[in-house]
Write a protein that holds these residues in place. Structure first.
Motif, PDB file in Angstrom:
ATOM      1  N   SER A  97      -5.061  -2.484  -9.111  1.00 16.18           N
ATOM      2  CA  SER A  97      -5.655  -1.181  -8.809  1.00 16.18           C
ATOM      3  C   SER A  97      -6.904  -0.924  -9.633  1.00 16.18           C
ATOM      4  N   HIS A 119       3.249   0.533  -6.914  1.00 16.59           N
ATOM      5  CA  HIS A 119       2.218   1.288  -6.206  1.00 16.59           C
ATOM      6  C   HIS A 119       2.696   2.700  -5.864  1.00 16.59           C
ATOM      7  N   ASP A 168       0.855  -1.197   0.000  1.00 19.20           N
ATOM      8  CA  ASP A 168       0.000   0.000   0.000  1.00 19.20           C
ATOM      9  C   ASP A 168       0.887   1.242   0.000  1.00 19.20           C
ATOM     10  N   SER A 217      -1.685   5.770  -8.754  1.00 20.66           N
ATOM     11  CA  SER A 217      -1.249   6.032  -7.380  1.00 20.66           C
ATOM     12  C   SER A 217      -0.831   7.482  -7.180  1.00 20.66           C
ATOM     13  N   LYS A 237      -1.698  -3.819   5.122  1.00 17.87           N
ATOM     14  CA  LYS A 237      -1.777  -4.842   4.079  1.00 17.87           C
ATOM     15  C   LYS A 237      -0.455  -5.582   3.887  1.00 17.87           C
ATOM     16  N   ASN A 246       0.449   7.853   1.224  1.00 18.23           N
ATOM     17  CA  ASN A 246       0.673   7.186   2.511  1.00 18.23           C
ATOM     18  C   ASN A 246       2.028   7.524   3.119  1.00 18.23           C
TER      19      ASN A 246
END
Length: 369
Positions: free
Chosen positions: A300, A244, A211, A250, A232, A216
């Motif tokens: 995704s 990602h 993730d 993303s 995750k 993030n």
């Protein structure tokens, strides 16, 4: 009562619950501040403590891993404990109990003082953070649970993608037109018969976040990238994390870190990670990195189809496992997700990713010269 008003009242109730639980631990004289609702899986409360560093309470709205309440907290606690050894994730400080006020409990982690990632300038810091996680020693197989460590990471990913892909059939043509579906189906077909890449992926694994999108990460005043959302993690191929962190789906997901990367910038990001992990490290095999990039995009895009179908369902009153109900999140967040999902399923976005992948295939090796 509007959805926004209901969310505000819920935030106050969560703060009251967290305050009461912390008081039972001897934490008094604290200030609690609900954080903006920016994710579909957790509410967050910033805790200013009188003694010691600030904490953040992570309060699950659901389990994206489809786990029960107790198992979900245990799983996430393991994610934080194991990745924190890298020095690039928050430290876990404890749990908040599951009760009527916190039906899914919560975790207490170190609050990170930092800003959202700015791309492309923070990509080297993100590459360093991911490499630090990927370099962690691989534990013996018997000690890896509850984190998954599939016998074949490639097959496990393929099965996840195909399980989500059936949601594509439920989308109206106004969301997914024929041309976009043609591109997606061609990419899905490429998951079969990729034996060489699968062999490289299945024999090389490490701890990954699964993730690692730029939203993030927080960047500290010292310039260090910290991956703050960990729910995750698994033992699999690092190429999934690199994808990602740099895919169009993303880098344009979170408004705070929104950026469109040029293909050559993506190649440079991979090179920066390879320099950190070691150019001769088997994890840096380029065929596997390219294969995992395509697979991560398919994961995704099929997740987008899944969300589109499931987000209109009623909230699960029993708080079990996975729950994408709009009732769990701020209306502005839901509107943003709906916009992103529709955009990523559009023909121009799907074609853009397909074109980028062909560019990377042509120039990935040339970029090292």
């Amino acid at each position: 009562m509007t959805a926004s008003t209901d969310k505000t009242r819920n935030a106050k109730a969560l703060c009251d619950a967290v305050r009461a639980h912390l008081a039972s631990r001897g934490e008094t004289g604290i200030d609690l501040h609900p954080m903006p609702d920016t994710g579909l899986a957790h509410d967050h409360i910033w805790i200013r403590r009188r003694h010691g560093p600030d904490w953040v309470a992570r309060l699950p709205k659901q389990s994206q891993m489809q786990l029960g309440v107790e198992d979900n907290l245990d799983f996430q606690a393991h994610c934080y404990r194991r990745t924190s050894e890298s020095g690039h994730t928050p430290t876990l400080h404890g749990r908040l109990p599951i009760d009527a006020t916190l039906p899914r409990g919560g975790l207490l982690v170190t609050a990170i003082h930092g800003r959202p990632a700015r791309l492309p300038e923070d990509l080297p810091a993100i590459a360093e953070a991911l490499a630090a996680i990927h370099r962690l020693p691989l534990p013996a197989a018997a000690t890896r649970p509850p984190l998954a460590s599939a016998a074949s990471p490639w097959q496990a990913m393929r099965e996840e993608v195909m399980a989500q892909a059936h949601h594509l059939d439920t989308l109206p043509s106004t969301v997914l037109d024929r041309e976009a579906r043609r591109h997606i189906d061609a990419a899905l077909a490429s998951l079969d018969g990729n034996d060489a890449a699968a062999a490289g992926i299945d024999t090389r694994r490490c701890l990954i976040s699964f993730d690692a999108h730029p939203g993030n990460f927080l960047i500290t005043p010292e310039g260090k990238a910290v991956l703050v959302d960990l729910e995750k993690c698994r033992y699999s191929h690092p190429g999934f994390d690199l994808a990602h962190a740099s895919l169009y789906t993303s880098t344009t997901w979170d408004p705070a870190s929104h950026a469109v990367l040029e293909p050559d910038t993506v190649i440079q990001f991979y090179r920066q990670w390879q320099a950190q992990i070691g150019a001769n490290n088997p994890l840096a095999d380029e065929a596997a990195l390219l294969a995992t990039r395509r697979a991560m995009w398919l994961w995704s895009i099929t997740w987008c189809a899944k969300w589109w179908q499931l987000h209109r369902r009623e909230r699960d009153a029993l708080a079990r496992g996975e729950d994408w109900s709009t009732a769990l999140s701020d209306p502005q967040l839901i509107a943003h997700v709906a916009d992103r999902v529709a955009h990523y399923l559009s023909t121009p976005s799907v074609a853009r990713v397909s074109d980028e992948f062909r560019h990377l295939q042509r120039h990935f090796v040339a970029g090292a010269e």
